[in-house]
Design a protein around this motif. Structure first.
Motif, PDB file in Angstrom:
ATOM      1  N   LYS A 133       0.693  -1.147  -0.079  1.00  0.00           N
ATOM      2  CA  LYS A 133      -0.065  -0.110   0.024  1.00  0.00           C
ATOM      3  C   LYS A 133       0.799   1.252  -0.151  1.00  0.00           C
ATOM      4  O   LYS A 133       0.410   2.184  -0.539  1.00  0.00           O
ATOM      5  CB  LYS A 133      -1.112   0.104   1.115  1.00  0.00           C
ATOM      6  CG  LYS A 133      -2.018  -1.069   1.100  1.00  0.00           C
ATOM      7  CD  LYS A 133      -2.926  -0.952  -0.135  1.00  0.00           C
ATOM      8  CE  LYS A 133      -3.778  -2.140  -0.080  1.00  0.00           C
ATOM      9  NZ  LYS A 133      -4.817  -1.893  -1.259  1.00  0.00           N
ATOM     10  N   VAL A 134       2.001   1.204   0.828  1.00  0.00           N
ATOM     11  CA  VAL A 134       3.069   2.402   0.813  1.00  0.00           C
ATOM     12  C   VAL A 134       4.164   2.010   0.195  1.00  0.00           C
ATOM     13  O   VAL A 134       4.673   0.995   0.450  1.00  0.00           O
ATOM     14  CB  VAL A 134       3.020   2.941   2.058  1.00  0.00           C
ATOM     15  CG1 VAL A 134       4.167   4.211   2.095  1.00  0.00           C
ATOM     16  CG2 VAL A 134       1.878   3.236   2.798  1.00  0.00           C
ATOM     17  N   TRP A 135       4.490   2.648  -1.092  1.00  0.00           N
ATOM     18  CA  TRP A 135       5.950   2.454  -1.477  1.00  0.00           C
ATOM     19  C   TRP A 135       6.452   3.667  -1.960  1.00  0.00           C
ATOM     20  O   TRP A 135       6.141   4.567  -2.368  1.00  0.00           O
ATOM     21  CB  TRP A 135       5.818   1.629  -2.949  1.00  0.00           C
ATOM     22  CG  TRP A 135       7.102   1.365  -3.713  1.00  0.00           C
ATOM     23  CD1 TRP A 135       7.369   2.348  -4.660  1.00  0.00           C
ATOM     24  CD2 TRP A 135       7.671   0.255  -3.716  1.00  0.00           C
ATOM     25  NE1 TRP A 135       8.622   1.703  -5.037  1.00  0.00           N
ATOM     26  CE2 TRP A 135       8.989   0.532  -4.587  1.00  0.00           C
ATOM     27  CE3 TRP A 135       7.726  -0.914  -2.874  1.00  0.00           C
ATOM     28  CZ2 TRP A 135       9.826  -0.278  -4.844  1.00  0.00           C
ATOM     29  CZ3 TRP A 135       8.784  -1.833  -3.233  1.00  0.00           C
ATOM     30  CH2 TRP A 135       9.780  -1.717  -4.193  1.00  0.00           C
ATOM     31  N   ARG A 136       7.962   3.879  -1.187  1.00  0.00           N
ATOM     32  CA  ARG A 136       8.738   5.150  -1.423  1.00  0.00           C
ATOM     33  C   ARG A 136      10.031   4.924  -2.031  1.00  0.00           C
ATOM     34  O   ARG A 136      10.726   4.128  -1.377  1.00  0.00           O
ATOM     35  CB  ARG A 136       8.776   5.890   0.019  1.00  0.00           C
ATOM     36  CG  ARG A 136       7.328   6.381   0.540  1.00  0.00           C
ATOM     37  CD  ARG A 136       7.828   7.245   1.731  1.00  0.00           C
ATOM     38  NE  ARG A 136       6.756   7.179   2.842  1.00  0.00           N
ATOM     39  CZ  ARG A 136       6.621   7.830   4.071  1.00  0.00           C
ATOM     40  NH1 ARG A 136       7.901   8.480   4.365  1.00  0.00           N
ATOM     41  NH2 ARG A 136       5.578   7.941   4.586  1.00  0.00           N
ATOM     42  N   GLN A 150       5.318  -0.192   3.168  1.00  0.00           N
ATOM     43  CA  GLN A 150       4.412  -0.748   4.084  1.00  0.00           C
ATOM     44  C   GLN A 150       3.463  -1.516   3.412  1.00  0.00           C
ATOM     45  O   GLN A 150       2.900  -1.024   2.413  1.00  0.00           O
ATOM     46  CB  GLN A 150       3.931   0.439   4.847  1.00  0.00           C
ATOM     47  CG  GLN A 150       4.890   1.011   5.895  1.00  0.00           C
ATOM     48  CD  GLN A 150       4.368   2.369   6.645  1.00  0.00           C
ATOM     49  OE1 GLN A 150       3.987   3.428   5.865  1.00  0.00           O
ATOM     50  NE2 GLN A 150       3.822   2.170   8.029  1.00  0.00           N
ATOM     51  N   GLU A 153      -1.306   0.579   5.012  1.00  0.00           N
ATOM     52  CA  GLU A 153      -1.271   1.977   5.458  1.00  0.00           C
ATOM     53  C   GLU A 153      -1.184   2.259   6.863  1.00  0.00           C
ATOM     54  O   GLU A 153      -0.719   3.310   7.352  1.00  0.00           O
ATOM     55  CB  GLU A 153      -2.449   2.642   4.802  1.00  0.00           C
ATOM     56  CG  GLU A 153      -2.554   2.651   3.242  1.00  0.00           C
ATOM     57  CD  GLU A 153      -3.609   3.556   2.560  1.00  0.00           C
ATOM     58  OE1 GLU A 153      -4.501   3.902   3.568  1.00  0.00           O
ATOM     59  OE2 GLU A 153      -3.490   4.016   1.486  1.00  0.00           O
ATOM     60  N   CYS A 158       7.741   0.281   9.179  1.00  0.00           N
ATOM     61  CA  CYS A 158       8.061   0.562   7.701  1.00  0.00           C
ATOM     62  C   CYS A 158       9.290   0.062   7.253  1.00  0.00           C
ATOM     63  O   CYS A 158      10.342   0.011   8.230  1.00  0.00           O
ATOM     64  CB  CYS A 158       8.313   2.138   7.421  1.00  0.00           C
ATOM     65  SG  CYS A 158       8.694   2.631   5.756  1.00  0.00           S
ATOM     66  N   CYS A 187       8.784   5.623   8.448  1.00  0.00           N
ATOM     67  CA  CYS A 187       9.621   5.144   7.342  1.00  0.00           C
ATOM     68  C   CYS A 187      11.248   5.888   7.504  1.00  0.00           C
ATOM     69  O   CYS A 187      12.273   5.555   7.501  1.00  0.00           O
ATOM     70  CB  CYS A 187       9.427   5.696   5.995  1.00  0.00           C
ATOM     71  SG  CYS A 187       7.938   4.520   5.478  1.00  0.00           S
TER      72      CYS A 187
END
Length: 207
Positions: A133-136, A150, A153, A158, A187
């Motif tokens: 759901k979370v990609w940075r 992650q 959410e 992280c 993160c």
């Protein structure tokens, strides 16, 4: 420990190691390899799936045999407090693993040497980026490409992953104590400790 890996940290081993070739999700930008990255692709198929090439890799020999020695005792105390527990080692599908978990505060540190897939960050770009759901794609850590993700959410940690060569990477996840869980950037928290780990490894390599 494997249950902790999936439930708390969210690194889904079945997805990472299955070698599936799912397409990236809409809205996630892929990267074009650099000229050095293109040469690497021609030589051994790495990097792939949009993962960045590692131009100046660290030799895998810098990794301590025991992942619980990834940090000094003082570094663990600074992160978790004077009563920080000793690390507990496990060997999981992606490589050696260590966790430091404080049952009183709920805080924890998780380190994984991603050495078994032999594809470095490429494995995560192919198998994790489409489903988390979370990609940075975050700034380099110690001069090495890094990515944070992650699984959900509202996950309590992280995972920050640093590619130290095209074939292996290291992963750091920090779970804050219950009193801090809503007051920190997860993160960023993991990234700071990932920087410490990379600094430790570069020192071992004499850099």
């Amino acid at each position: 420990m494997r249950r902790c890996l999936c439930a708390v940290v969210g690194l889904c081993l079945a997805t990472v190691t299955a070698g599936c070739s799912a397409e990236p999700t809409e809205g996630v930008a892929s990267e074009t390899p650099t000229s050095s990255g293109t040469a690497a692709v021609r030589a051994n198929g790495l990097p792939h799936s949009g993962a960045p090439a590692v131009s100046t890799p660290l030799p895998e020999s810098v990794l301590p045999q025991d992942p619980c020695r990834a940090f000094t005792r003082q570094q663990i105390v600074e992160a978790l407090g004077a009563d920080a527990p000793e690390g507990e080692r496990d060997d999981i599908a992606t490589g050696p693993w260590c966790s430091w978990q404080d049952s009183t505060t709920g805080a924890g540190i998780f380190v994984n040497f991603l050495t078994e897939t032999r594809e470095g960050l490429s494995t995560l770009y192919r198998n994790m980026r489409p489903v988390v759901k979370v990609w940075r794609e975050i700034p380099s850590i110690g001069g090495f490409p890094a990515v944070a993700f992650q699984s959900t959410e509202n996950q309590r940690a992280c995972s920050v992953n640093v590619g130290l060569s095209d074939v292996y990477a290291v992963s750091v996840s920090v779970v804050p104590g219950r009193a801090k869980k809503d007051r920190v950037d997860l993160c960023e928290l993991s990234g700071k400790l990932a920087q410490t780990l990379v600094d430790n490894l570069k020192e071992r390599a004499g850099r």
